[in-house]
Design a protein around this motif. Structure first.
Motif, short mmCIF file in Angstrom:
data_model
loop_
_atom_site.label_atom_id
_atom_site.label_comp_id
_atom_site.label_asym_id
_atom_site.label_seq_id
_atom_site.Cartn_x
_atom_site.Cartn_y
_atom_site.Cartn_z
N ASP A 267 22.95 24.15 11.73
CA ASP A 267 23.94 24.35 12.78
C ASP A 267 23.94 25.78 13.28
N TYR A 268 24.07 25.91 14.61
CA TYR A 268 24.18 27.22 15.24
C TYR A 268 25.53 27.30 15.94
N ALA A 269 26.27 28.39 15.70
CA ALA A 269 27.56 28.60 16.34
C ALA A 269 27.35 29.35 17.66
N ALA A 270 28.05 28.90 18.68
CA ALA A 270 27.98 29.55 19.99
C ALA A 270 29.41 29.69 20.52
N THR A 271 29.62 30.70 21.35
CA THR A 271 30.96 30.97 21.88
C THR A 271 30.90 31.14 23.39
N VAL A 272 31.84 30.49 24.07
CA VAL A 272 31.99 30.66 25.51
C VAL A 272 33.28 31.43 25.75
N THR A 273 33.17 32.59 26.38
CA THR A 273 34.35 33.41 26.66
C THR A 273 34.80 33.21 28.10
N GLU A 274 36.07 33.53 28.37
CA GLU A 274 36.60 33.32 29.72
C GLU A 274 36.01 34.31 30.70
N ARG A 275 36.03 33.94 31.96
CA ARG A 275 35.57 34.83 33.02
C ARG A 275 36.56 35.99 33.13
N VAL A 276 36.06 37.17 33.46
CA VAL A 276 36.91 38.35 33.51
C VAL A 276 36.67 39.14 34.79
N ALA A 277 37.61 40.04 35.07
CA ALA A 277 37.47 40.99 36.17
C ALA A 277 37.86 42.36 35.65
N ASP A 278 37.28 43.42 36.22
CA ASP A 278 37.66 44.77 35.83
C ASP A 278 38.32 45.56 36.97
N THR A 279 38.32 44.95 38.16
CA THR A 279 38.94 45.62 39.31
C THR A 279 39.68 44.59 40.15
N LEU A 280 40.84 44.98 40.66
CA LEU A 280 41.66 44.10 41.49
C LEU A 280 42.25 44.93 42.62
N VAL A 281 42.06 44.50 43.85
CA VAL A 281 42.57 45.24 45.02
C VAL A 281 43.19 44.27 46.01
N ARG A 282 44.10 44.80 46.85
CA ARG A 282 44.62 44.02 47.98
C ARG A 282 43.58 43.97 49.08
N THR A 283 43.54 42.87 49.79
CA THR A 283 42.60 42.75 50.91
C THR A 283 43.19 43.31 52.21
N GLY A 284 44.51 43.59 52.22
CA GLY A 284 45.16 44.17 53.40
C GLY A 284 46.06 45.31 52.99
N ASP A 285 46.56 46.06 53.98
CA ASP A 285 47.41 47.20 53.65
C ASP A 285 48.76 47.16 54.38
N THR A 286 49.12 45.99 54.92
CA THR A 286 50.39 45.86 55.61
C THR A 286 51.55 46.04 54.62
N ALA A 287 52.55 46.82 55.01
CA ALA A 287 53.72 47.01 54.16
C ALA A 287 54.46 45.69 54.03
N LEU A 288 54.92 45.41 52.80
CA LEU A 288 55.57 44.13 52.51
C LEU A 288 57.08 44.34 52.45
N THR A 289 57.77 43.92 53.52
CA THR A 289 59.21 44.13 53.62
C THR A 289 59.91 42.83 53.95
N CYS A 290 61.21 42.81 53.63
CA CYS A 290 62.01 41.59 53.85
C CYS A 290 63.48 41.98 53.93
N THR A 291 64.25 41.21 54.64
CA THR A 291 65.70 41.41 54.67
C THR A 291 66.35 40.59 53.58
N PRO A 292 67.52 40.96 53.08
CA PRO A 292 68.20 40.18 52.04
C PRO A 292 68.38 38.72 52.47
#
Length: 572
Positions: free
Chosen positions: A430-455
């Motif tokens: 028997d041979y043991a093998a491992t599958v790890t989850e996909r990962v990311a090392d960088t995360l950015v917004r695709t836009g720069d619009t200010a996010l505002t809302c009224t109460p």
């Protein structure tokens, strides 16, 4: 088997000559022989296998005998010409007829493969060509309504007597023979191959090599393994040769393939044309009856007496049956690892390392030409390259079998790949093998619009992010989005902006999100309660990439607009 005997007898000398030229052309242009490459698949190189190679080549049929009849040289669909009686006669039409149920099985298998492995480009006519050569289309279509043969179709026992030597691998389950294997069913699978290649083609919950739907689908998957593209002539040749390792076999199948491509038609079950010539006899072959399932037995002589003479004065029978010759497989004592590195891969990726297993005698000597079967065990969607969960590889001159590359699925966690010797009961490795989850090392917004809302309102723009890993797109990466109390306090907030669940209730943490094929993810629309201020949305990925997004909830500006400057009064 690999024996090369005479071809189908033609009806006339001219036909014989033309047929010979046709086969010679095919042989020269399209029909190399085979060897086994580093992936355990067969490739073009050697036309005729040695006896040892025949026994251990791992082919679908064990290189069993096959029908050698060639198709008529004329097209199956020429313009009809009247006979002497005035009745139109279509030359070749009988050979072009395929029993209805058998034809349906081939076409359904092609459809299934088009969905499962579209890159294989399997034509149903190839299954028909192999079915013709292996069993004469299930002996002319002698099958029941569900596609099961009305009586067993068995090849001769593979006892090394003029054939390959393959000792029993199924306890007689499929072939009724507990001493040696025999090819079984309309597509002539040997039991050891059916054990992993078998499929349920008619949806009855069983994998039966005697059922043409099951056998056709199994043959389709067998021919499409190792990422072969059957629209490519080299891959097509390799696939056919892996089914039966013989140059003549390849030529014969290619001839029927081209014949069926020119046109076929359905005929009633049981009325198909059955071939007459077989590679093991050169004469009339009949597979309508199963061969003897068990080898003959002999009663031992009484000690101290001479064996009784046989009737007619012939030589007496031996007191015990002769022992079959030993094969390389018989000498294997155990399997040993041959330097396999740690087996780890990210979900969806190919494992960088391959499994290497060595067959060894009790004295520690390497054993070549032994079939080693690698089986992926457990609840996993990891496969070998080509989509199969089982691969059989022949050990090389150093006794080493290298499994095909492993392809990680989307299920993460540990799995086992088990190596066993085909045809011999030794401890599995028997041979043991491992599958790890996909990962990311960088995360950015695709836009720069200010996010505002009224109460009490909703944010006009939705947050979209993009994930990367080592500057490459990070697709299918798990993402979590949480509205937190502050950058220094990652606790989920209990006031301020929120998402809505399926029932319209406020939620401030979203899980189970994943990036798309471009590494992007658009979050659902957000809303605000009556609390004003500045808030933080924290987005994180598997692998640790983090992005904080600022949100602002503020009352609408209700101050009056400045009055316009009155225009200068007109002079009186």
């Amino acid at each position: 088997m690999a024996a090369q005997f005479g071809r189908r007898l033609a009806k006339g000398a001219a036909t014989t000559a033309v047929a010979a030229l046709a086969v010679a052309a095919l042989s020269a242009s399209q029909a190399p022989g085979v060897t086994v490459d580093g992936h355990g698949r067969q490739t073009a190189s050697d036309a005729t296998p040695s006896p040892d190679a025949t026994a251990d080549a791992g082919s679908a049929t064990g290189n069993s005998p096959y029908y050698t009849d060639l198709p008529p040289l004329n097209s199956p669909n020429p313009s009809p010409s009247p006979s002497a009686s005035g009745t139109p006669v279509v030359q070749g039409s009988g050979e072009a007829g395929i029993p209805a149920t058998v034809l349906d099985a081939y076409k359904k298998a092609e459809t299934a493969m088009r969905a499962a492995k579209p890159g294989c480009n399997l034509p149903w006519q190839l299954l028909a060509a192999i079915g013709k050569v292996e069993s004469g289309q299930a002996r002319g279509g002698r099958v029941s309504a569900d596609g099961t043969t009305l009586s067993p179709i068995l090849g001769p026992q593979l006892d090394g007597n003029g054939f390959a030597l393959i000792k029993d691998t199924d306890g007689g389950k499929y072939d009724g023979n507990s001493s040696y294997d025999q090819a079984v069913g309309p597509m002539q699978f040997i039991p050891s191959t059916w054990a992993w290649a078998g499929r349920d083609g008619n949806g009855d919950g069983k994998k039966d090599p005697n059922n043409v739907y099951d056998a056709a689908l199994a043959a389709a998957h067998y021919l499409c393994r190792d990422n072969w593209d059957l629209s490519n002539q080299t891959d097509l040749n390799s696939a056919i040769l892996s089914y039966n390792n013989s140059q003549d076999y390849l030529n014969t199948v290619l001839s029927w393939l081209e014949f069926y491509r020119k046109g076929t038609h359905s005929v009633p079950d049981g009325t198909g044309t059955v071939p007459s010539k077989r590679s093991d006899s050169g004469g009339s072959g009949n597979t309508s009856k199963p061969t003897t399932s068990k080898p003959p037995t002999h009663k031992p002589s009484t000690p101290g007496t001479s064996p009784s003479p046989t009737p007619g004065g012939g030589s007496p029978s031996p007191s015990t049956p002769p022992s079959p010759p030993a094969t390389p497989t018989d000498t294997v004592d155990h399997l040993a690892d041959a330097g396999t590195a740690k087996l780890t891969a990210t979900a969806g990726d190919e494992f960088a390392k391959k499994i290497s297993t060595k067959a060894v005698t009790k004295a520690g000597k390497a054993v070549a030409k032994v079939r080693v079967r690698f089986t992926i065990v457990g609840d996993t969607d990891t496969t070998f390259a080509g989509g199969e969960s089982v691969a059989t590889v022949v050990t090389n001159s150093s006794g080493v079998a290298v499994a095909p590359a492993l392809q990680a699925g989307e299920k993460t966690g540990d799995l086992t790949v088990r190596a066993t010797v085909v045809g011999r009961a030794v401890a599995a490795l028997d041979y043991a093998a491992t599958v790890t989850e996909r990962v990311a090392d960088t995360l950015v917004r695709t836009g720069d619009t200010a996010l505002t809302c009224t109460p009490g309102g909703e944010f006009a723009d939705q947050v979209e992010v993009k994930a990367t890993y080592k500057s490459e797109v990070a697709d299918k990466v798990a993402v979590t989005a949480t509205l937190i109390k502050s950058k220094d306090d990652a606790t989920a907030n209990d006031k301020g902006p929120y998402f809505k669940d399926a029932d319209g209730k406020a939620v401030r943490t979203l899980t189970g999100l994943t990036t798309d094929a471009d590494g992007k993810l658009q979050l659902p629309k957000m809303y605000a309660d009556d609390t004003t201020g500045t808030f933080v949305l924290r987005v994180t990925t598997a692998g640790g990439a983090t992005l904080d997004v600022q949100l602002t909830v503020a009352a609408a500006d209700t101050s009056p607009s400045p009055s316009p400057t009155p225009s200068a009064s007109a002079s009186s």
